[in-house]
Write a protein that holds these residues in place. Structure first.
Motif, short mmCIF file in Angstrom:
data_model
loop_
_atom_site.label_atom_id
_atom_site.label_comp_id
_atom_site.label_asym_id
_atom_site.label_seq_id
_atom_site.Cartn_x
_atom_site.Cartn_y
_atom_site.Cartn_z
N VAL A 1 0.53 -1.91 -7.57
CA VAL A 1 1.65 -1.36 -7.64
C VAL A 1 2.13 -0.25 -6.74
O VAL A 1 1.37 0.69 -6.43
CB VAL A 1 1.86 -0.73 -9.24
CG1 VAL A 1 0.86 0.46 -9.50
CG2 VAL A 1 3.22 -0.47 -9.40
N ASP A 2 3.36 -0.27 -6.32
CA ASP A 2 3.97 0.67 -5.55
C ASP A 2 5.10 1.57 -6.32
O ASP A 2 5.87 0.90 -6.90
CB ASP A 2 4.64 0.00 -4.19
CG ASP A 2 5.28 1.10 -3.27
OD1 ASP A 2 5.08 2.13 -3.36
OD2 ASP A 2 5.97 0.48 -2.16
N ILE A 3 4.75 2.86 -6.37
CA ILE A 3 5.70 3.69 -7.20
C ILE A 3 6.75 3.99 -6.29
O ILE A 3 6.48 4.97 -5.47
CB ILE A 3 4.82 4.81 -7.94
CG1 ILE A 3 3.84 4.29 -8.72
CG2 ILE A 3 5.84 5.61 -8.54
CD1 ILE A 3 2.94 5.20 -9.31
N GLY A 4 7.99 3.93 -6.66
CA GLY A 4 8.98 3.96 -5.67
C GLY A 4 8.89 3.12 -4.52
O GLY A 4 9.00 3.63 -3.37
N SER A 5 9.24 2.02 -4.69
CA SER A 5 8.80 1.01 -3.63
C SER A 5 10.01 0.61 -2.65
O SER A 5 9.97 -0.17 -1.63
CB SER A 5 8.82 -0.47 -4.48
OG SER A 5 9.98 -0.72 -5.47
N GLY A 6 11.08 1.29 -2.86
CA GLY A 6 12.22 1.47 -1.77
C GLY A 6 12.79 -0.14 -1.58
O GLY A 6 13.16 -0.76 -2.41
N ASP A 7 12.49 -0.49 -0.21
CA ASP A 7 13.14 -1.79 0.17
C ASP A 7 11.89 -2.90 -0.10
O ASP A 7 12.04 -3.83 0.76
CB ASP A 7 13.53 -1.83 1.61
CG ASP A 7 12.51 -1.49 2.64
OD1 ASP A 7 11.34 -1.20 2.46
OD2 ASP A 7 13.13 -1.18 3.74
#
Length: 203
Positions: free
Chosen positions: A66-72
């Motif tokens: 998981v990427d927290i604050g995945s942006g683009d």
């Protein structure tokens, strides 16, 4: 007749300006709103070096990510290309929709998911690999949240800013491209606990 034409043009111009302002508001609001929150988490695209350093910290790892604050979505997409089932959480709906498009364009949409959600309202308990692009103000609270939710086999990778209390097990890069990797099994002493076997006693 001339007056009615001028009135018609005036209405068209007014409607055009009003529509433009509404469109600008709709587009800009998701980008401006984070700055008004107690903890500001602005969108800053990850550099190519940061992504490579994250992937380096994921070598010999498996499981969900998981990427927290995945942006683009660039970190999620890069991880998916390495075989991870990767998920991104992002508060900005425009970035989430763009991330979904990029994943489809790069052919990894089946291995990626993107959600519009506040990170503080999500449980990350079922993820083995966590990537965080945070800011100093949020790191203490996020450190506590992840420590409470994640299992011992989890690895947390922090980009740009380290966690305040944890001691990193691995680092890669330098300057703004530095990433820090934390293995919870070491910080919690899980390896030692697993080796502790209570001998049976005869009654």
């Amino acid at each position: 007749e001339g007056g009615s034409r001028r009135s018609g043009w005036g209405l068209l111009v007014t409607a055009g300006v009003g529509g433009t302002l509404v469109a600008l508001y709709a587009v800009a609001t998701p980008f401006v709103t984070p700055a008004l929150r107690k903890v500001c988490l602005p969108f800053v695209p990850a550099t190519a070096a940061q992504i490579q350093n994250v992937l380096k910290m994921l070598e010999n790892r498996s499981g969900s990510l998981v990427d927290i604050g995945s942006g683009d979505g660039r970190v999620v997409i890069a991880a998916a290309k390495k075989g991870f089932q990767a998920v991104g959480y992002e508060l900005n709906p425009w970035l989430v929709w763009y991330s979904r498009y990029r994943a489809w364009r790069d052919g990894v949409h089946q291995n990626t998911k993107f959600y519009i959600s506040d990170l503080w309202k999500v449980s990350f308990s079922h993820y083995r690999n966590v990537v965080v692009f945070g800011v100093p103000q949020m790191m203490p609270q996020l450190e506590k949240k992840l420590d409470e939710e994640l299992e011992c086999n989890a690895r947390i990778i922090a980009c740009r800013f380290p966690f305040p209390c944890w001691i990193p097990d691995h680092t890669a890069g330098e300057g703004i491209d530095t990433v820090w990797a934390y293995d919870l099994k070491r910080s919690r002493g899980c390896e030692t606990k697993n080796l502790e076997i209570t001998p049976e006693t005869d009654s």
